[in-house]
Design a protein around this motif. Structure first.
Motif, PDB file in Angstrom:
ATOM      1  N   ILE A  51    -118.133 -46.165 -43.998  1.00  0.00           N
ATOM      2  CA  ILE A  51    -119.262 -45.459 -44.596  1.00  0.00           C
ATOM      3  C   ILE A  51    -119.810 -46.205 -45.822  1.00  0.00           C
ATOM      4  O   ILE A  51    -121.023 -46.292 -46.005  1.00  0.00           O
ATOM      5  CB  ILE A  51    -118.868 -44.021 -44.988  1.00  0.00           C
ATOM      6  CG1 ILE A  51    -118.192 -43.280 -43.820  1.00  0.00           C
ATOM      7  CG2 ILE A  51    -120.073 -43.256 -45.518  1.00  0.00           C
ATOM      8  CD1 ILE A  51    -119.012 -43.118 -42.582  1.00  0.00           C
ATOM      9  N   GLU A  52    -118.941 -46.742 -46.648  1.00  0.00           N
ATOM     10  CA  GLU A  52    -119.401 -47.478 -47.833  1.00  0.00           C
ATOM     11  C   GLU A  52    -120.219 -48.706 -47.427  1.00  0.00           C
ATOM     12  O   GLU A  52    -121.219 -49.031 -48.069  1.00  0.00           O
ATOM     13  CB  GLU A  52    -118.224 -47.895 -48.718  1.00  0.00           C
ATOM     14  CG  GLU A  52    -117.536 -46.735 -49.406  1.00  0.00           C
ATOM     15  CD  GLU A  52    -118.355 -46.095 -50.534  1.00  0.00           C
ATOM     16  OE1 GLU A  52    -119.324 -46.720 -51.024  1.00  0.00           O
ATOM     17  OE2 GLU A  52    -118.027 -44.958 -50.909  1.00  0.00           O
ATOM     18  N   ARG A  53    -119.802 -49.390 -46.365  1.00  0.00           N
ATOM     19  CA  ARG A  53    -120.565 -50.553 -45.879  1.00  0.00           C
ATOM     20  C   ARG A  53    -121.918 -50.100 -45.322  1.00  0.00           C
ATOM     21  O   ARG A  53    -122.918 -50.796 -45.489  1.00  0.00           O
ATOM     22  CB  ARG A  53    -119.779 -51.317 -44.807  1.00  0.00           C
ATOM     23  CG  ARG A  53    -118.552 -52.013 -45.326  1.00  0.00           C
ATOM     24  CD  ARG A  53    -118.865 -53.195 -46.244  1.00  0.00           C
ATOM     25  NE  ARG A  53    -119.571 -54.246 -45.507  1.00  0.00           N
ATOM     26  CZ  ARG A  53    -120.627 -54.924 -45.993  1.00  0.00           C
ATOM     27  NH1 ARG A  53    -121.087 -54.684 -47.189  1.00  0.00           N
ATOM     28  NH2 ARG A  53    -121.208 -55.849 -45.273  1.00  0.00           N
ATOM     29  N   MET A  54    -121.938 -48.937 -44.656  1.00  0.00           N
ATOM     30  CA  MET A  54    -123.211 -48.389 -44.181  1.00  0.00           C
ATOM     31  C   MET A  54    -124.149 -48.159 -45.366  1.00  0.00           C
ATOM     32  O   MET A  54    -125.335 -48.468 -45.300  1.00  0.00           O
ATOM     33  CB  MET A  54    -122.974 -47.089 -43.413  1.00  0.00           C
ATOM     34  CG  MET A  54    -122.237 -47.261 -42.101  1.00  0.00           C
ATOM     35  SD  MET A  54    -121.601 -45.708 -41.413  1.00  0.00           S
ATOM     36  CE  MET A  54    -123.093 -44.775 -41.160  1.00  0.00           C
ATOM     37  N   ALA A  55    -123.601 -47.625 -46.450  1.00  0.00           N
ATOM     38  CA  ALA A  55    -124.397 -47.359 -47.639  1.00  0.00           C
ATOM     39  C   ALA A  55    -124.877 -48.653 -48.297  1.00  0.00           C
ATOM     40  O   ALA A  55    -125.950 -48.684 -48.913  1.00  0.00           O
ATOM     41  CB  ALA A  55    -123.596 -46.523 -48.632  1.00  0.00           C
ATOM     42  N   ASP A  56    -124.093 -49.713 -48.157  1.00  0.00           N
ATOM     43  CA  ASP A  56    -124.475 -50.993 -48.764  1.00  0.00           C
ATOM     44  C   ASP A  56    -125.776 -51.545 -48.214  1.00  0.00           C
ATOM     45  O   ASP A  56    -126.441 -52.342 -48.886  1.00  0.00           O
ATOM     46  CB  ASP A  56    -123.370 -52.050 -48.544  1.00  0.00           C
ATOM     47  CG  ASP A  56    -122.133 -51.806 -49.382  1.00  0.00           C
ATOM     48  OD1 ASP A  56    -122.188 -51.020 -50.355  1.00  0.00           O
ATOM     49  OD2 ASP A  56    -121.089 -52.407 -49.052  1.00  0.00           O
ATOM     50  N   VAL A  57    -126.146 -51.154 -46.994  1.00  0.00           N
ATOM     51  CA  VAL A  57    -127.361 -51.697 -46.376  1.00  0.00           C
ATOM     52  C   VAL A  57    -128.491 -50.662 -46.345  1.00  0.00           C
ATOM     53  O   VAL A  57    -129.364 -50.701 -45.482  1.00  0.00           O
ATOM     54  CB  VAL A  57    -127.077 -52.268 -44.963  1.00  0.00           C
ATOM     55  CG1 VAL A  57    -126.159 -53.479 -45.063  1.00  0.00           C
ATOM     56  CG2 VAL A  57    -126.496 -51.216 -44.043  1.00  0.00           C
ATOM     57  N   ALA A  58    -128.454 -49.747 -47.322  1.00  0.00           N
ATOM     58  CA  ALA A  58    -129.499 -48.736 -47.464  1.00  0.00           C
ATOM     59  C   ALA A  58    -130.195 -48.918 -48.810  1.00  0.00           C
ATOM     60  O   ALA A  58    -129.666 -49.555 -49.716  1.00  0.00           O
ATOM     61  CB  ALA A  58    -128.899 -47.336 -47.371  1.00  0.00           C
ATOM     62  N   VAL A  59    -131.386 -48.352 -48.910  1.00  0.00           N
ATOM     63  CA  VAL A  59    -132.133 -48.308 -50.156  1.00  0.00           C
ATOM     64  C   VAL A  59    -132.142 -46.860 -50.613  1.00  0.00           C
ATOM     65  O   VAL A  59    -132.609 -45.978 -49.884  1.00  0.00           O
ATOM     66  CB  VAL A  59    -133.578 -48.819 -49.956  1.00  0.00           C
ATOM     67  CG1 VAL A  59    -134.383 -48.678 -51.239  1.00  0.00           C
ATOM     68  CG2 VAL A  59    -133.582 -50.257 -49.467  1.00  0.00           C
ATOM     69  N   PHE A  60    -131.621 -46.618 -51.794  1.00  0.00           N
ATOM     70  CA  PHE A  60    -131.550 -45.261 -52.333  1.00  0.00           C
ATOM     71  C   PHE A  60    -132.562 -45.099 -53.460  1.00  0.00           C
ATOM     72  O   PHE A  60    -132.800 -46.054 -54.204  1.00  0.00           O
ATOM     73  CB  PHE A  60    -130.128 -44.980 -52.839  1.00  0.00           C
ATOM     74  CG  PHE A  60    -129.113 -44.976 -51.737  1.00  0.00           C
ATOM     75  CD1 PHE A  60    -128.985 -43.880 -50.905  1.00  0.00           C
ATOM     76  CD2 PHE A  60    -128.323 -46.089 -51.509  1.00  0.00           C
ATOM     77  CE1 PHE A  60    -128.061 -43.890 -49.869  1.00  0.00           C
ATOM     78  CE2 PHE A  60    -127.394 -46.105 -50.474  1.00  0.00           C
ATOM     79  CZ  PHE A  60    -127.268 -44.999 -49.653  1.00  0.00           C
ATOM     80  N   PRO A  61    -133.184 -43.907 -53.564  1.00  0.00           N
ATOM     81  CA  PRO A  61    -132.906 -42.747 -52.743  1.00  0.00           C
ATOM     82  C   PRO A  61    -133.373 -42.966 -51.304  1.00  0.00           C
ATOM     83  O   PRO A  61    -134.423 -43.560 -51.062  1.00  0.00           O
ATOM     84  CB  PRO A  61    -133.685 -41.610 -53.399  1.00  0.00           C
ATOM     85  CG  PRO A  61    -134.773 -42.279 -54.172  1.00  0.00           C
ATOM     86  CD  PRO A  61    -134.243 -43.633 -54.553  1.00  0.00           C
ATOM     87  N   LEU A  62    -132.559 -42.476 -50.377  1.00  0.00           N
ATOM     88  CA  LEU A  62    -132.811 -42.606 -48.952  1.00  0.00           C
ATOM     89  C   LEU A  62    -133.600 -41.388 -48.489  1.00  0.00           C
ATOM     90  O   LEU A  62    -133.239 -40.249 -48.804  1.00  0.00           O
ATOM     91  CB  LEU A  62    -131.475 -42.674 -48.214  1.00  0.00           C
ATOM     92  CG  LEU A  62    -131.495 -42.810 -46.704  1.00  0.00           C
ATOM     93  CD1 LEU A  62    -132.067 -44.169 -46.305  1.00  0.00           C
ATOM     94  CD2 LEU A  62    -130.088 -42.647 -46.146  1.00  0.00           C
TER      95      LEU A  62
END
Length: 143
Positions: free
Chosen positions: A35-46
């Motif tokens: 899950i943390e790696r999934m979050a690493d490739v997102a732009v927040f706020p999502l």
């Protein structure tokens, strides 16, 4: 409904390969519940767009902590990998923006679920990241 004229960005073979590689990596993180790696490739706020169990449209913005918490809860802590078989259709709006429509079969614990969703990815500093997730059925989690 009339078809739109050719518009937007016509992707190169390299750009299409970049999107394929991004999703291969993301599906791998998902399959292993990283899950943390999934979050690493997102732009927040999502941004999230969905509908709820009452049939109403819903939208929200999540920060990284909310994304990690919700995805951890939704994906569970099972030991077996999750597998995905997906057909993706990218629609480039520009060289740095793409909407990717996905039809997918997700299998976990011998149970297969069919999914249809879309993601909006943006390119920043040469790397793709997802910024918006669109999928039915998540609305009750967006409150």
């Amino acid at each position: 409904m009339p078809l739109l004229p050719d518009a937007g960005h016509i992707p190169t073979t390299e750009e299409l390969a970049e999107i394929d590689a991004w999703f291969a990596a993301y599906d791998g993180y998902s399959a292993r519940r990283e899950i943390e790696r999934m979050a690493d490739v997102a732009v927040f706020p999502l941004n999230l767009v969905s509908d709820d169990s009452q049939g109403n449209g819903a939208a929200a913005q999540w920060d990284r902590a909310r994304f990690v918490e919700t995805m951890t809860q939704v994906m569970g802590g099972g030991d077996e990998d999750i597998t995905f078989e997906s057909t993706r259709t990218p629609v480039f709006l520009s060289p740095a923006m793409v909407i990717v429509f996905t039809d997918s079969a997700m299998t976990a614990g011998g149970h297969t679920q069919r999914l249809r969703y879309a993601d909006i990815l943006i390119k920043r500093d040469g790397a793709w990241a997802f910024q918006t997730m669109l999928q039915g059925g998540w609305g009750d989690n967006l409150r």
